[in-house]
Design a protein around this motif. Structure first.
Motif, PDB file in Angstrom:
ATOM      1  N   TRP A 198       0.840  -1.204   0.000  1.00 25.15           N
ATOM      2  CA  TRP A 198       0.000   0.000   0.000  1.00 25.15           C
ATOM      3  C   TRP A 198       0.877   1.258   0.000  1.00 25.15           C
ATOM      4  O   TRP A 198       0.653   2.186  -0.774  1.00 25.15           O
ATOM      5  N   GLY A 199       1.883   1.264   0.863  1.00 24.65           N
ATOM      6  CA  GLY A 199       2.788   2.419   0.921  1.00 24.65           C
ATOM      7  C   GLY A 199       3.577   2.595  -0.361  1.00 24.65           C
ATOM      8  O   GLY A 199       3.729   3.709  -0.865  1.00 24.65           O
ATOM      9  N   LEU A 200       4.064   1.490  -0.911  1.00 26.83           N
ATOM     10  CA  LEU A 200       4.824   1.553  -2.159  1.00 26.83           C
ATOM     11  C   LEU A 200       3.943   2.040  -3.308  1.00 26.83           C
ATOM     12  O   LEU A 200       4.386   2.829  -4.148  1.00 26.83           O
ATOM     13  N   GLY A 201       2.699   1.604  -3.335  1.00 26.85           N
ATOM     14  CA  GLY A 201       1.769   2.054  -4.374  1.00 26.85           C
ATOM     15  C   GLY A 201       1.531   3.551  -4.307  1.00 26.85           C
ATOM     16  O   GLY A 201       1.468   4.223  -5.340  1.00 26.85           O
ATOM     17  N   HIS A 202       1.406   4.087  -3.105  1.00 25.39           N
ATOM     18  CA  HIS A 202       1.223   5.524  -2.956  1.00 25.39           C
ATOM     19  C   HIS A 202       2.465   6.297  -3.392  1.00 25.39           C
ATOM     20  O   HIS A 202       2.358   7.345  -4.030  1.00 25.39           O
ATOM     21  N   ILE A 203       3.625   5.788  -3.064  1.00 21.56           N
ATOM     22  CA  ILE A 203       4.865   6.449  -3.475  1.00 21.56           C
ATOM     23  C   ILE A 203       4.987   6.445  -4.994  1.00 21.56           C
ATOM     24  O   ILE A 203       5.329   7.467  -5.605  1.00 21.56           O
ATOM     25  N   VAL A 204       4.675   5.315  -5.634  1.00 24.66           N
ATOM     26  CA  VAL A 204       4.746   5.227  -7.098  1.00 24.66           C
ATOM     27  C   VAL A 204       3.733   6.170  -7.741  1.00 24.66           C
ATOM     28  O   VAL A 204       4.050   6.878  -8.708  1.00 24.66           O
ATOM     29  N   ALA A 205       2.511   6.211  -7.206  1.00 25.87           N
ATOM     30  CA  ALA A 205       1.477   7.089  -7.776  1.00 25.87           C
ATOM     31  C   ALA A 205       1.873   8.558  -7.656  1.00 25.87           C
ATOM     32  O   ALA A 205       1.729   9.331  -8.618  1.00 25.87           O
ATOM     33  N   LEU A 206       2.389   8.950  -6.507  1.00 22.95           N
ATOM     34  CA  LEU A 206       2.806  10.345  -6.335  1.00 22.95           C
ATOM     35  C   LEU A 206       3.991  10.686  -7.236  1.00 22.95           C
ATOM     36  O   LEU A 206       4.070  11.801  -7.773  1.00 22.95           O
ATOM     37  N   THR A 207       4.894   9.745  -7.416  1.00 20.45           N
ATOM     38  CA  THR A 207       6.033   9.979  -8.307  1.00 20.45           C
ATOM     39  C   THR A 207       5.565  10.167  -9.744  1.00 20.45           C
ATOM     40  O   THR A 207       6.012  11.091 -10.439  1.00 20.45           O
ATOM     41  N   LEU A 208       4.660   9.301 -10.202  1.00 21.60           N
ATOM     42  CA  LEU A 208       4.154   9.428 -11.574  1.00 21.60           C
ATOM     43  C   LEU A 208       3.365  10.718 -11.768  1.00 21.60           C
ATOM     44  O   LEU A 208       3.474  11.361 -12.824  1.00 21.60           O
ATOM     45  N   LEU A 209       2.584  11.111 -10.773  1.00 22.95           N
ATOM     46  CA  LEU A 209       1.869  12.382 -10.878  1.00 22.95           C
ATOM     47  C   LEU A 209       2.836  13.562 -10.916  1.00 22.95           C
ATOM     48  O   LEU A 209       2.624  14.526 -11.658  1.00 22.95           O
ATOM     49  N   GLY A 210       3.896  13.487 -10.143  1.00 24.96           N
ATOM     50  CA  GLY A 210       4.901  14.544 -10.155  1.00 24.96           C
ATOM     51  C   GLY A 210       5.608  14.643 -11.493  1.00 24.96           C
ATOM     52  O   GLY A 210       5.856  15.734 -12.005  1.00 24.96           O
ATOM     53  N   ILE A 211       5.937  13.483 -12.071  1.00 26.81           N
ATOM     54  CA  ILE A 211       6.596  13.472 -13.385  1.00 26.81           C
ATOM     55  C   ILE A 211       5.659  14.051 -14.437  1.00 26.81           C
ATOM     56  O   ILE A 211       6.075  14.857 -15.284  1.00 26.81           O
ATOM     57  N   ALA A 212       4.379  13.662 -14.405  1.00 28.77           N
ATOM     58  CA  ALA A 212       3.417  14.183 -15.384  1.00 28.77           C
ATOM     59  C   ALA A 212       3.235  15.687 -15.230  1.00 28.77           C
ATOM     60  O   ALA A 212       3.177  16.421 -16.224  1.00 28.77           O
ATOM     61  N   ALA A 213       3.157  16.161 -14.010  1.00 31.79           N
ATOM     62  CA  ALA A 213       3.000  17.601 -13.780  1.00 31.79           C
ATOM     63  C   ALA A 213       4.228  18.364 -14.236  1.00 31.79           C
ATOM     64  O   ALA A 213       4.123  19.427 -14.858  1.00 31.79           O
ATOM     65  N   GLN A 214       5.398  17.826 -13.944  1.00 24.96           N
ATOM     66  CA  GLN A 214       6.631  18.490 -14.362  1.00 24.96           C
ATOM     67  C   GLN A 214       6.734  18.524 -15.890  1.00 24.96           C
ATOM     68  O   GLN A 214       7.170  19.521 -16.474  1.00 24.96           O
ATOM     69  N   HIS A 215       6.296  17.459 -16.533  1.00 28.05           N
ATOM     70  CA  HIS A 215       6.327  17.413 -17.996  1.00 28.05           C
ATOM     71  C   HIS A 215       5.358  18.445 -18.589  1.00 28.05           C
ATOM     72  O   HIS A 215       5.680  19.123 -19.558  1.00 28.05           O
ATOM     73  N   GLN A 216       4.173  18.567 -18.005  1.00 29.47           N
ATOM     74  CA  GLN A 216       3.192  19.518 -18.523  1.00 29.47           C
ATOM     75  C   GLN A 216       3.589  20.964 -18.256  1.00 29.47           C
ATOM     76  O   GLN A 216       3.282  21.847 -19.053  1.00 29.47           O
ATOM     77  N   LEU A 217       4.249  21.219 -17.147  1.00 31.38           N
ATOM     78  CA  LEU A 217       4.591  22.585 -16.782  1.00 31.38           C
ATOM     79  C   LEU A 217       5.990  22.985 -17.247  1.00 31.38           C
ATOM     80  O   LEU A 217       6.418  24.101 -16.985  1.00 31.38           O
ATOM     81  N   GLY A 218       6.675  22.078 -17.920  1.00 29.51           N
ATOM     82  CA  GLY A 218       8.025  22.375 -18.385  1.00 29.51           C
ATOM     83  C   GLY A 218       8.032  23.498 -19.407  1.00 29.51           C
ATOM     84  O   GLY A 218       7.047  23.773 -20.093  1.00 29.51           O
ATOM     85  N   THR A 219       9.159  24.201 -19.535  1.00 29.14           N
ATOM     86  CA  THR A 219       9.249  25.345 -20.445  1.00 29.14           C
ATOM     87  C   THR A 219       9.270  24.921 -21.905  1.00 29.14           C
ATOM     88  O   THR A 219       8.979  25.724 -22.776  1.00 29.14           O
ATOM     89  N   GLY A 220       9.587  23.687 -22.192  1.00 27.80           N
ATOM     90  CA  GLY A 220       9.634  23.224 -23.578  1.00 27.80           C
ATOM     91  C   GLY A 220       8.269  22.965 -24.174  1.00 27.80           C
ATOM     92  O   GLY A 220       8.141  22.748 -25.365  1.00 27.80           O
ATOM     93  N   HIS A 221       7.212  22.978 -23.372  1.00 26.19           N
ATOM     94  CA  HIS A 221       5.869  22.671 -23.860  1.00 26.19           C
ATOM     95  C   HIS A 221       4.943  23.859 -23.667  1.00 26.19           C
ATOM     96  O   HIS A 221       3.873  23.741 -23.104  1.00 26.19           O
ATOM     97  N   GLU A 222       5.348  25.012 -24.164  1.00 26.58           N
ATOM     98  CA  GLU A 222       4.541  26.212 -23.961  1.00 26.58           C
ATOM     99  C   GLU A 222       3.274  26.218 -24.805  1.00 26.58           C
ATOM    100  O   GLU A 222       2.260  26.727 -24.397  1.00 26.58           O
ATOM    101  N   ALA A 223       3.330  25.664 -26.014  1.00 27.73           N
ATOM    102  CA  ALA A 223       2.163  25.646 -26.882  1.00 27.73           C
ATOM    103  C   ALA A 223       2.133  24.326 -27.644  1.00 27.73           C
ATOM    104  O   ALA A 223       3.130  23.623 -27.736  1.00 27.73           O
ATOM    105  N   ALA A 224       0.972  24.030 -28.170  1.00 31.27           N
ATOM    106  CA  ALA A 224       0.841  22.804 -28.961  1.00 31.27           C
ATOM    107  C   ALA A 224       1.593  22.958 -30.274  1.00 31.27           C
ATOM    108  O   ALA A 224       1.784  24.066 -30.792  1.00 31.27           O
TER     109      ALA A 224
END
Length: 68
Positions: A28-54
């Protein structure tokens, strides 16, 4: 009953050796850590400066006509 005599007062019999519960808690703890890590990676990818526009659409025609 004296607390020094019964050190495990209030615990159920066999509770101290419950490998299934420990494994599930760890999973259960490992699953939460993995989920938070993946959400962090996705957020960082979306908010990165290289993806300003489509990306702009392609301005050339396709190489072949689609099959009808």
């Amino acid at each position: 009953m004296d607390a020094a005599v019964n050190q495990h007062r209030g615990r159920h019999r066999g509770e101290h050796r419950d490998p299934v519960g420990t494994a599930l808690t760890s999973l259960w703890g490992l699953g939460h850590i993995v989920a938070l890590t993946l959400l962090g990676i996705a957020a960082q990818h979306q908010l990165g400066t290289g993806h300003e526009a489509a990306a702009p659409p392609a301005r050339s025609l396709p190489d072949h006509e689609p099959a009808a």
